[in-house]
Design a protein around this motif. Structure first.
Motif, PDB file in Angstrom:
ATOM      1  N   GLN A 140       0.838  -1.204   0.000  1.00 52.56           N
ATOM      2  CA  GLN A 140       0.000   0.000   0.000  1.00 52.56           C
ATOM      3  C   GLN A 140       0.871   1.253   0.000  1.00 52.56           C
ATOM      4  O   GLN A 140       0.595   2.215  -0.720  1.00 52.56           O
ATOM      5  CB  GLN A 140      -0.938   0.006   1.200  1.00 52.56           C
ATOM      6  CG  GLN A 140      -1.848   1.211   1.223  1.00 52.56           C
ATOM      7  CD  GLN A 140      -2.805   1.200   2.404  1.00 52.56           C
ATOM      8  OE1 GLN A 140      -2.886   0.240   3.147  1.00 52.56           O
ATOM      9  NE2 GLN A 140      -3.532   2.283   2.563  1.00 52.56           N
ATOM     10  N   ALA A 141       1.942   1.242   0.791  1.00 48.46           N
ATOM     11  CA  ALA A 141       2.844   2.395   0.829  1.00 48.46           C
ATOM     12  C   ALA A 141       3.475   2.634  -0.536  1.00 48.46           C
ATOM     13  O   ALA A 141       3.630   3.784  -0.969  1.00 48.46           O
ATOM     14  CB  ALA A 141       3.927   2.173   1.882  1.00 48.46           C
ATOM     15  N   GLU A 142       3.829   1.563  -1.235  1.00 43.42           N
ATOM     16  CA  GLU A 142       4.432   1.703  -2.570  1.00 43.42           C
ATOM     17  C   GLU A 142       3.430   2.189  -3.604  1.00 43.42           C
ATOM     18  O   GLU A 142       3.799   2.905  -4.526  1.00 43.42           O
ATOM     19  CB  GLU A 142       5.070   0.384  -2.990  1.00 43.42           C
ATOM     20  CG  GLU A 142       6.326   0.069  -2.196  1.00 43.42           C
ATOM     21  CD  GLU A 142       6.928  -1.287  -2.516  1.00 43.42           C
ATOM     22  OE1 GLU A 142       6.454  -1.970  -3.456  1.00 43.42           O
ATOM     23  OE2 GLU A 142       7.880  -1.671  -1.807  1.00 43.42           O
ATOM     24  N   ARG A 143       2.161   1.831  -3.449  1.00 42.47           N
ATOM     25  CA  ARG A 143       1.140   2.373  -4.350  1.00 42.47           C
ATOM     26  C   ARG A 143       0.969   3.868  -4.112  1.00 42.47           C
ATOM     27  O   ARG A 143       0.778   4.639  -5.048  1.00 42.47           O
ATOM     28  CB  ARG A 143      -0.201   1.647  -4.155  1.00 42.47           C
ATOM     29  CG  ARG A 143      -0.257   0.271  -4.786  1.00 42.47           C
ATOM     30  CD  ARG A 143      -1.675  -0.299  -4.810  1.00 42.47           C
ATOM     31  NE  ARG A 143      -2.243  -0.505  -3.488  1.00 42.47           N
ATOM     32  CZ  ARG A 143      -2.054  -1.589  -2.724  1.00 42.47           C
ATOM     33  NH1 ARG A 143      -1.297  -2.574  -3.159  1.00 42.47           N
ATOM     34  NH2 ARG A 143      -2.625  -1.682  -1.543  1.00 42.47           N
ATOM     35  N   GLN A 144       1.054   4.289  -2.856  1.00 43.25           N
ATOM     36  CA  GLN A 144       0.885   5.698  -2.515  1.00 43.25           C
ATOM     37  C   GLN A 144       2.118   6.524  -2.866  1.00 43.25           C
ATOM     38  O   GLN A 144       1.988   7.701  -3.207  1.00 43.25           O
ATOM     39  CB  GLN A 144       0.581   5.845  -1.021  1.00 43.25           C
ATOM     40  CG  GLN A 144      -0.778   5.295  -0.643  1.00 43.25           C
ATOM     41  CD  GLN A 144      -0.992   5.279   0.872  1.00 43.25           C
ATOM     42  OE1 GLN A 144      -0.060   5.257   1.657  1.00 43.25           O
ATOM     43  NE2 GLN A 144      -2.246   5.286   1.258  1.00 43.25           N
ATOM     44  N   ALA A 145       3.298   5.925  -2.748  1.00 39.87           N
ATOM     45  CA  ALA A 145       4.553   6.646  -3.018  1.00 39.87           C
ATOM     46  C   ALA A 145       5.521   5.692  -3.714  1.00 39.87           C
ATOM     47  O   ALA A 145       6.431   5.143  -3.095  1.00 39.87           O
ATOM     48  CB  ALA A 145       5.152   7.173  -1.721  1.00 39.87           C
ATOM     49  N   PRO A 146       5.329   5.467  -5.025  1.00 41.31           N
ATOM     50  CA  PRO A 146       6.145   4.479  -5.739  1.00 41.31           C
ATOM     51  C   PRO A 146       7.649   4.753  -5.694  1.00 41.31           C
ATOM     52  O   PRO A 146       8.449   3.830  -5.804  1.00 41.31           O
ATOM     53  CB  PRO A 146       5.629   4.563  -7.177  1.00 41.31           C
ATOM     54  CG  PRO A 146       4.341   5.281  -7.124  1.00 41.31           C
ATOM     55  CD  PRO A 146       4.340   6.098  -5.879  1.00 41.31           C
ATOM     56  N   GLU A 147       8.024   6.013  -5.511  1.00 48.52           N
ATOM     57  CA  GLU A 147       9.447   6.360  -5.503  1.00 48.52           C
ATOM     58  C   GLU A 147      10.100   6.147  -4.137  1.00 48.52           C
ATOM     59  O   GLU A 147      11.318   6.229  -4.012  1.00 48.52           O
ATOM     60  CB  GLU A 147       9.633   7.818  -5.928  1.00 48.52           C
ATOM     61  CG  GLU A 147       9.232   8.859  -4.896  1.00 48.52           C
ATOM     62  CD  GLU A 147       7.737   8.980  -4.566  1.00 48.52           C
ATOM     63  OE1 GLU A 147       7.420   9.603  -3.551  1.00 48.52           O
ATOM     64  OE2 GLU A 147       6.887   8.447  -5.320  1.00 48.52           O
ATOM     65  N   ALA A 148       9.328   5.878  -3.103  1.00 51.52           N
ATOM     66  CA  ALA A 148       9.849   5.810  -1.735  1.00 51.52           C
ATOM     67  C   ALA A 148      10.958   4.772  -1.548  1.00 51.52           C
ATOM     68  O   ALA A 148      11.988   5.097  -0.942  1.00 51.52           O
ATOM     69  CB  ALA A 148       8.717   5.576  -0.746  1.00 51.52           C
ATOM     70  N   PRO A 149      10.813   3.536  -2.032  1.00 49.22           N
ATOM     71  CA  PRO A 149      11.900   2.571  -1.812  1.00 49.22           C
ATOM     72  C   PRO A 149      13.229   3.023  -2.426  1.00 49.22           C
ATOM     73  O   PRO A 149      14.279   2.931  -1.776  1.00 49.22           O
ATOM     74  CB  PRO A 149      11.392   1.288  -2.485  1.00 49.22           C
ATOM     75  CG  PRO A 149       9.920   1.430  -2.526  1.00 49.22           C
ATOM     76  CD  PRO A 149       9.657   2.907  -2.681  1.00 49.22           C
ATOM     77  N   GLN A 150      13.181   3.544  -3.641  1.00 48.03           N
ATOM     78  CA  GLN A 150      14.417   3.989  -4.299  1.00 48.03           C
ATOM     79  C   GLN A 150      15.011   5.209  -3.605  1.00 48.03           C
ATOM     80  O   GLN A 150      16.223   5.317  -3.461  1.00 48.03           O
ATOM     81  CB  GLN A 150      14.169   4.267  -5.783  1.00 48.03           C
ATOM     82  CG  GLN A 150      15.414   4.705  -6.535  1.00 48.03           C
ATOM     83  CD  GLN A 150      16.582   3.737  -6.363  1.00 48.03           C
ATOM     84  OE1 GLN A 150      16.432   2.527  -6.338  1.00 48.03           O
ATOM     85  NE2 GLN A 150      17.789   4.287  -6.210  1.00 48.03           N
ATOM     86  N   ARG A 151      14.153   6.130  -3.176  1.00 46.05           N
ATOM     87  CA  ARG A 151      14.649   7.308  -2.436  1.00 46.05           C
ATOM     88  C   ARG A 151      15.384   6.894  -1.176  1.00 46.05           C
ATOM     89  O   ARG A 151      16.449   7.426  -0.856  1.00 46.05           O
ATOM     90  CB  ARG A 151      13.487   8.236  -2.063  1.00 46.05           C
ATOM     91  CG  ARG A 151      13.040   9.131  -3.196  1.00 46.05           C
ATOM     92  CD  ARG A 151      11.973  10.157  -2.786  1.00 46.05           C
ATOM     93  NE  ARG A 151      12.239  10.802  -1.524  1.00 46.05           N
ATOM     94  CZ  ARG A 151      11.367  10.848  -0.500  1.00 46.05           C
ATOM     95  NH1 ARG A 151      10.185  10.284  -0.603  1.00 46.05           N
ATOM     96  NH2 ARG A 151      11.678  11.478   0.611  1.00 46.05           N
ATOM     97  N   LEU A 152      14.825   5.928  -0.437  1.00 43.66           N
ATOM     98  CA  LEU A 152      15.468   5.459   0.794  1.00 43.66           C
ATOM     99  C   LEU A 152      16.799   4.794   0.474  1.00 43.66           C
ATOM    100  O   LEU A 152      17.813   5.092   1.116  1.00 43.66           O
ATOM    101  CB  LEU A 152      14.560   4.487   1.549  1.00 43.66           C
ATOM    102  CG  LEU A 152      15.215   3.836   2.772  1.00 43.66           C
ATOM    103  CD1 LEU A 152      15.402   4.856   3.889  1.00 43.66           C
ATOM    104  CD2 LEU A 152      14.412   2.641   3.240  1.00 43.66           C
ATOM    105  N   ARG A 153      16.822   3.900  -0.515  1.00 47.43           N
ATOM    106  CA  ARG A 153      18.077   3.216  -0.868  1.00 47.43           C
ATOM    107  C   ARG A 153      19.140   4.208  -1.309  1.00 47.43           C
ATOM    108  O   ARG A 153      20.308   4.101  -0.913  1.00 47.43           O
ATOM    109  CB  ARG A 153      17.826   2.163  -1.955  1.00 47.43           C
ATOM    110  CG  ARG A 153      17.156   0.900  -1.413  1.00 47.43           C
ATOM    111  CD  ARG A 153      17.128  -0.221  -2.440  1.00 47.43           C
ATOM    112  NE  ARG A 153      16.310   0.092  -3.610  1.00 47.43           N
ATOM    113  CZ  ARG A 153      15.001  -0.124  -3.685  1.00 47.43           C
ATOM    114  NH1 ARG A 153      14.348  -0.658  -2.670  1.00 47.43           N
ATOM    115  NH2 ARG A 153      14.344   0.167  -4.790  1.00 47.43           N
TER     116      ARG A 153
END
Length: 159
Positions: A140-153
């Motif tokens: 759900q978090a990735e649907r809301q903010a698809p760029e979040a995992p890459q930004r964190l990495r």
């Protein structure tokens, strides 16, 4: 419920996004959300004691997920951080003061109606938390903010 539960849930998702090969320190996880590292570390240690995270010491140490997010329920995290105690504890105030049920009063041995209602509500709440896993939250978090995992990495790699 303490803020520590929210912090622990976000940390688990962030650790999933960071990748299985990267241990992340409590200080780095705390910095990502502007949290106090010492307090977050307490929550992470509680997750490690519960078998949700593993921790490794040293300069390249930190925290990792101990099992897949799909195997961790929201209730697992709540119980790890808050403990297994019930949220509502009946203090039997109905047995105090001038309106108290006496030992021989009718209904004195009966369960407190308020405690019974609160217990039913807590059971429903716990079942709902146990029915939802952290992988569902991650999705759900990735649907809301698809760029979040890459930004964190990218942020972790730059430090």
């Amino acid at each position: 419920m303490s803020e520590g539960v929210e912090w622990a849930l976000h940390s688990c998702v962030n650790l999933a996004w960071s990748g299985p090969d990267r241990a992340v320190s409590a200080a780095r996880l705390a910095a990502w959300h502007g949290l106090p590292a010492a307090y977050l570390n307490k929550q992470l240690q509680a997750l490690a004691r519960a078998g949700i995270l593993t921790s490794s010491p040293g300069p390249r140490g930190g925290f990792r997920l101990a099992r897949p997010l799909a195997a961790v329920s929201l209730m697992d995290v709540v119980a790890a951080v808050e403990g297994p105690e019930e949220a509502f504890r009946c203090a039997e105030i109905r047995r105090r003061g001038p309106g108290a049920d006496g030992p021989t009063a009718e209904g004195a041995a009966a369960d407190c109606a308020i405690a019974h209602a609160m217990s039913r509500a807590e059971l429903a709440w716990r079942k709902a938390l146990a029915a939802q896993n952290l992988d569902e939250i991650r999705q759900q978090a990735e649907r809301q903010a698809p760029e979040a995992p890459q930004r964190l990495r990218a942020w972790l790699a730059a430090q």
